[in-house]
Design a protein around this motif. Structure first.
Motif, PDB file in Angstrom:
ATOM      1  N   ALA A 148       0.674  -1.345   0.262  1.00  0.00           N
ATOM      2  CA  ALA A 148       0.130  -0.302  -0.153  1.00  0.00           C
ATOM      3  C   ALA A 148       1.466   1.812   0.191  1.00  0.00           C
ATOM      4  CB  ALA A 148      -1.046   0.034   1.608  1.00  0.00           C
ATOM      5  N   GLY A 149       2.515   1.267  -0.221  1.00  0.00           N
ATOM      6  CA  GLY A 149       2.914   2.876   0.043  1.00  0.00           C
ATOM      7  C   GLY A 149       2.820   3.093  -1.176  1.00  0.00           C
ATOM      8  N   PRO A 150       2.801   4.112  -1.531  1.00  0.00           N
ATOM      9  CA  PRO A 150       3.468   5.595  -2.778  1.00  0.00           C
ATOM     10  C   PRO A 150       3.998   4.916  -3.747  1.00  0.00           C
ATOM     11  CG  PRO A 150       4.149   6.115  -0.162  1.00  0.00           C
ATOM     12  CD  PRO A 150       4.223   4.694   0.066  1.00  0.00           C
ATOM     13  N   ILE A 151       2.505   4.830  -4.783  1.00  0.00           N
ATOM     14  CA  ILE A 151       3.380   4.195  -6.131  1.00  0.00           C
ATOM     15  C   ILE A 151       4.308   4.589  -7.151  1.00  0.00           C
ATOM     16  CG2 ILE A 151       2.386   3.589  -7.908  1.00  0.00           C
ATOM     17  CD1 ILE A 151      -0.151   2.631  -6.647  1.00  0.00           C
ATOM     18  N   ILE A 152       5.711   4.591  -7.194  1.00  0.00           N
ATOM     19  CA  ILE A 152       6.511   5.297  -8.282  1.00  0.00           C
ATOM     20  C   ILE A 152       6.495   4.806  -9.940  1.00  0.00           C
ATOM     21  CG2 ILE A 152       8.781   5.474  -8.135  1.00  0.00           C
ATOM     22  CD1 ILE A 152       9.666   3.809  -5.911  1.00  0.00           C
ATOM     23  N   ALA A 153       5.819   3.608  -9.992  1.00  0.00           N
ATOM     24  CA  ALA A 153       5.920   3.457 -11.493  1.00  0.00           C
ATOM     25  C   ALA A 153       4.968   2.024 -11.819  1.00  0.00           C
ATOM     26  CB  ALA A 153       7.215   3.516 -12.452  1.00  0.00           C
ATOM     27  N   GLN A 154       4.561   2.289 -12.364  1.00  0.00           N
ATOM     28  CA  GLN A 154       3.800   0.899 -13.230  1.00  0.00           C
ATOM     29  C   GLN A 154       3.840   0.789 -15.034  1.00  0.00           C
ATOM     30  OE1 GLN A 154       0.089   2.829 -11.705  1.00  0.00           O
ATOM     31  NE2 GLN A 154      -0.439   1.010 -10.271  1.00  0.00           N
ATOM     32  N   ALA A 155       3.617  -0.979 -15.050  1.00  0.00           N
ATOM     33  CA  ALA A 155       3.799  -0.862 -16.609  1.00  0.00           C
ATOM     34  C   ALA A 155       2.471  -1.699 -16.781  1.00  0.00           C
ATOM     35  CB  ALA A 155       5.307  -1.829 -16.897  1.00  0.00           C
ATOM     36  N   ARG A 185      16.888   3.477 -11.108  1.00  0.00           N
ATOM     37  CA  ARG A 185      17.956   4.494 -11.529  1.00  0.00           C
ATOM     38  C   ARG A 185      17.251   5.552 -11.277  1.00  0.00           C
ATOM     39  NH1 ARG A 185      21.520   6.359 -15.846  1.00  0.00           N
ATOM     40  NH2 ARG A 185      21.540   3.809 -16.918  1.00  0.00           N
ATOM     41  N   TRP A 186      15.975   6.118 -11.244  1.00  0.00           N
ATOM     42  CA  TRP A 186      15.394   7.072 -11.196  1.00  0.00           C
ATOM     43  C   TRP A 186      15.513   7.462  -9.961  1.00  0.00           C
ATOM     44  CZ3 TRP A 186      10.420   5.778 -13.210  1.00  0.00           C
ATOM     45  CH2 TRP A 186       9.376   6.165 -14.635  1.00  0.00           C
ATOM     46  N   LEU A 187      15.365   7.073  -9.146  1.00  0.00           N
ATOM     47  CA  LEU A 187      15.966   6.717  -7.493  1.00  0.00           C
ATOM     48  C   LEU A 187      17.974   7.267  -7.106  1.00  0.00           C
ATOM     49  CD1 LEU A 187      13.984   4.122  -5.970  1.00  0.00           C
ATOM     50  CD2 LEU A 187      14.182   6.554  -4.820  1.00  0.00           C
ATOM     51  N   ALA A 188      18.836   6.670  -8.005  1.00  0.00           N
ATOM     52  CA  ALA A 188      20.096   6.566  -7.498  1.00  0.00           C
ATOM     53  C   ALA A 188      20.361   8.184  -8.010  1.00  0.00           C
ATOM     54  CB  ALA A 188      21.048   5.581  -8.447  1.00  0.00           C
ATOM     55  N   ILE A 192      13.508  10.985  -7.388  1.00  0.00           N
ATOM     56  CA  ILE A 192      12.805  11.090  -7.595  1.00  0.00           C
ATOM     57  C   ILE A 192      11.898  11.430  -5.641  1.00  0.00           C
ATOM     58  CG2 ILE A 192      10.875   8.998  -6.219  1.00  0.00           C
ATOM     59  CD1 ILE A 192      11.972   6.724  -8.158  1.00  0.00           C
ATOM     60  N   ALA A 193      10.408  12.473  -5.879  1.00  0.00           N
ATOM     61  CA  ALA A 193      10.292  13.319  -4.706  1.00  0.00           C
ATOM     62  C   ALA A 193       9.448  12.605  -3.972  1.00  0.00           C
ATOM     63  CB  ALA A 193      10.172  14.762  -5.097  1.00  0.00           C
ATOM     64  N   LEU A 194       9.046  13.102  -3.080  1.00  0.00           N
ATOM     65  CA  LEU A 194       7.897  12.134  -2.334  1.00  0.00           C
ATOM     66  C   LEU A 194       7.939  13.161  -1.125  1.00  0.00           C
ATOM     67  CD1 LEU A 194       6.086   9.479  -1.443  1.00  0.00           C
ATOM     68  CD2 LEU A 194       7.838   8.692  -0.123  1.00  0.00           C
ATOM     69  N   SER A 195       6.242  13.382  -0.685  1.00  0.00           N
ATOM     70  CA  SER A 195       5.728  14.828  -0.969  1.00  0.00           C
ATOM     71  C   SER A 195       3.926  13.906  -0.330  1.00  0.00           C
ATOM     72  CB  SER A 195       5.978  16.323  -1.194  1.00  0.00           C
ATOM     73  OG  SER A 195       4.444  16.021  -1.292  1.00  0.00           O
ATOM     74  N   GLU A 196       3.796  14.060   1.003  1.00  0.00           N
ATOM     75  CA  GLU A 196       2.523  14.159   1.391  1.00  0.00           C
ATOM     76  C   GLU A 196       1.864  12.779   0.694  1.00  0.00           C
ATOM     77  OE1 GLU A 196      -0.077  17.377   0.346  1.00  0.00           O
ATOM     78  OE2 GLU A 196       1.209  18.355   1.695  1.00  0.00           O
ATOM     79  N   GLY A 197       2.747  11.648   1.115  1.00  0.00           N
ATOM     80  CA  GLY A 197       2.255  10.197   0.258  1.00  0.00           C
ATOM     81  C   GLY A 197       2.365  10.359  -1.635  1.00  0.00           C
ATOM     82  N   LYS A 198       3.021  10.969  -2.057  1.00  0.00           N
ATOM     83  CA  LYS A 198       2.441  10.954  -3.509  1.00  0.00           C
ATOM     84  C   LYS A 198       4.072  11.059  -3.658  1.00  0.00           C
ATOM     85  CE  LYS A 198      -2.166  11.655  -5.303  1.00  0.00           C
ATOM     86  NZ  LYS A 198      -2.525  11.990  -4.829  1.00  0.00           N
ATOM     87  N   GLU A 200       6.574  12.385  -6.680  1.00  0.00           N
ATOM     88  CA  GLU A 200       6.756  12.382  -8.491  1.00  0.00           C
ATOM     89  C   GLU A 200       8.376  12.234  -8.836  1.00  0.00           C
ATOM     90  OE1 GLU A 200       6.740  17.655  -8.420  1.00  0.00           O
ATOM     91  OE2 GLU A 200       4.436  17.101  -7.278  1.00  0.00           O
ATOM     92  N   VAL A 201       8.287  12.297 -10.113  1.00  0.00           N
ATOM     93  CA  VAL A 201       9.440  11.702 -11.160  1.00  0.00           C
ATOM     94  C   VAL A 201       9.523  12.513 -11.808  1.00  0.00           C
ATOM     95  CG1 VAL A 201      10.648  10.350 -11.957  1.00  0.00           C
ATOM     96  CG2 VAL A 201       8.480   9.456 -10.559  1.00  0.00           C
ATOM     97  N   ALA A 202      11.437  12.991 -11.759  1.00  0.00           N
ATOM     98  CA  ALA A 202      11.093  14.547 -12.528  1.00  0.00           C
ATOM     99  C   ALA A 202      11.746  14.229 -13.833  1.00  0.00           C
ATOM    100  CB  ALA A 202      13.026  14.946 -12.060  1.00  0.00           C
ATOM    101  N   GLY A 203      11.166  14.450 -14.571  1.00  0.00           N
ATOM    102  CA  GLY A 203      11.790  14.283 -16.459  1.00  0.00           C
ATOM    103  C   GLY A 203      10.910  12.924 -16.932  1.00  0.00           C
TER     104      GLY A 203
END
Ligand code: GRF
Length: 216
Positions: A148-155, A185-188, A192-198, A200-203
């Protein structure tokens, strides 16, 4: 710049682990696999990691009186290897609340459904039983609440007439192997920014095609 040191936790086959190891072989990949930890000695992924020359530890959960003490032992192993990001990859041990809190914002999981649909286990069968036309995989931050944690990416992949849990799982797994290394890679890269449970992926625009991956 120093590479992000990733610790991978597995319990089984380890194909996502292998995809991360393969990605990290590229000289320009911004993360390196610091260690692989398994709670199951016989996990096929342990042999794969060893063969790839990765530091590997087996920590059987049965050796510990409770979940938190097991989690603390796993955590100590990760710390010893200077890990900055924990990637769960088919790690079948539900953790105590302590573990995701200890690694908050630095622990991710890959799950073979489009969360929040179908958390838990046997998720491909759940998708088939529900009659959905599209399924896929999700990479998310791990929080104490399961899947149930904040979603970063889906395919996404189609669910085809005649699919079984196995054929659907295989189609999803191909996307897992693309998606997980990309998210690490994005994290490294600090994108990737996490704010208020959401999240955001830059670029993200440049990577948009990764999110939709229909196969005929
Ligand atoms: C994958 O489907 C992953 O999404 C789920 O467990 C499975 C692990 O497969 N969490 P593998 O061990 O990476 O091959």
């Amino acid at each position: 710049m120093a590479k992000l040191r990733v610790g991978i936790l597995i319990s089984g086959r380890g194909s996502n682990m292998a995809a991360l190891i393969a990605a990290a072989h590229a000289p320009d990949y911004p993360a390196e696999i610091a260690c692989v930890v398994s709670n199951v000695a016989a996990a096929a992924g342990v042999a794969t990691a060893r063969a790839a020359g990765i530091a590997t530890a087996v920590i059987p959960h049965g050796d510990f009186p409770d979940r938190e003490r097991f989690d603390r032992a796993v955590s100590a192993e990760l710390e010893q290897h200077g890990v900055g990001l924990v990637a769960l990859a088919g790690f079948l041990r539900i953790q105590s609340a302590w573990f995701p809190q200890r690694w908050a914002g630095r622990i991710i999981n890959i799950h073979p459904s489009l969360l929040p649909a179908f958390p838990g286990l046997r998720v491909q069968q759940q998708a088939i039983d529900a009659g959905v036309r599209v399924s896929g995989c999700t990479v998310h931050f791990v929080t104490p609440e399961l899947d149930a944690g904040p979603i970063i990416a889906q395919a996404a992949v189609p669910v085809l007439a005649g699919d079984t849990a196995d054929t659907l799982a295989a189609r999803i797994l191909r996307q897992e192997h693309r998606l997980y290394p990309r998210v690490v890679r994005w994290l490294a890269e600090g994108r990737i920014a996490l704010s208020e449970g959401k999240v955001e992926v830059a670029g993200l625009a440049a990577d948009a095609t990764l999110l939709f991956s229909p196969e005929p």
